[in-house]
Design a protein around this motif. Sequence first.
Motif, PDB file in Angstrom:
ATOM      1  N   GLU A  93       0.828  -1.204   0.000  1.00 11.85           N
ATOM      2  CA  GLU A  93       0.000   0.000   0.000  1.00 11.85           C
ATOM      3  C   GLU A  93       0.868   1.263   0.000  1.00 11.85           C
ATOM      4  N   LYS A 109       3.182   1.766  -3.427  1.00  9.36           N
ATOM      5  CA  LYS A 109       2.429   2.100  -4.645  1.00  9.36           C
ATOM      6  C   LYS A 109       2.232   3.598  -4.822  1.00  9.36           C
ATOM      7  N   ILE A 168      -6.537  -2.657   3.232  1.00  8.46           N
ATOM      8  CA  ILE A 168      -6.080  -2.287   1.891  1.00  8.46           C
ATOM      9  C   ILE A 168      -7.150  -1.505   1.145  1.00  8.46           C
ATOM     10  N   THR A 201      -5.952  -1.951  -4.545  1.00  7.77           N
ATOM     11  CA  THR A 201      -5.045  -3.025  -4.158  1.00  7.77           C
ATOM     12  C   THR A 201      -5.774  -4.359  -4.146  1.00  7.77           C
TER      13      THR A 201
END
Length: 259
Positions: free
Chosen positions: A70, A73, A107, A111
């Motif tokens: 997470e 990204k 998440i 994701t």
Amino acid sequence: MADVEFAVGFLFLDAAQYMYTGSTQDSLRVGNVWQTIYCADKYNLPMLMDMCLQFIRSQLKDDNCLAYLENVKLFAHGCVAAFVEKCLETVDASTTAILQSKQFLAIRQDTLVMLLQRNSLSAEENTIYTAVEKYTGFTWSAEACRKNNLEPSDDNRRQMLGAALFLVRFPLLTDSELVNGPAKSGLLLDSELLAIYKYKNAVTKPPLVFPADYRTGCGFAGFRFKERSASLSHRFLEFHHSLLSRNMWIISIWPSGRD
């Protein structure tokens, strides 16, 4: 988090030393590495970014891979892609444990989509479905509703899942799993349940909005071979059970009246 906070984290790393020596020595810690990555990305310090990614790669475990995924990204640095893939490979190797962990509930939806798109997940599809939706304690869609101050109604849970819903491979669930899971949870429309049922039992498979290929990480090829080599009597009993499950399913989904 404000830029000032990130800058403070970077100063604790001793930025001047890095600038002049190209080394962070032993300054990187779990507590400051993400602030340092932010600064490395913002001020275009690719070597520092590489050092940070090497550090967090050394710390990568089943119980933090989704949190790391997470975070990383958010950055567009070229070498981030390799670390993202490493995180995903960690999920592939320990899919069941990771999907059942608390970090899975945290998440973001994009994701979740990234995970469900993977053909190499090593969990049975019913385990994946259960983690995403089934009413067994907290699930991803229910948790997403809570975070967005929404009631966990059928429509709201579908909204939170978005495209992720159509990446669950519902045709791989057994008749019993379908009856006791999606057919009861309200997640799928009656028309979607009926389409899955028709697909599972048709000789010529009709078009379906849900993927139906086995995930390679499950090793189902060997299972299917053993199933084909079962005795005739065993296959007859399995077929009879399927018919019973089918009748139960039609009864269970027809009265609700959802489109």
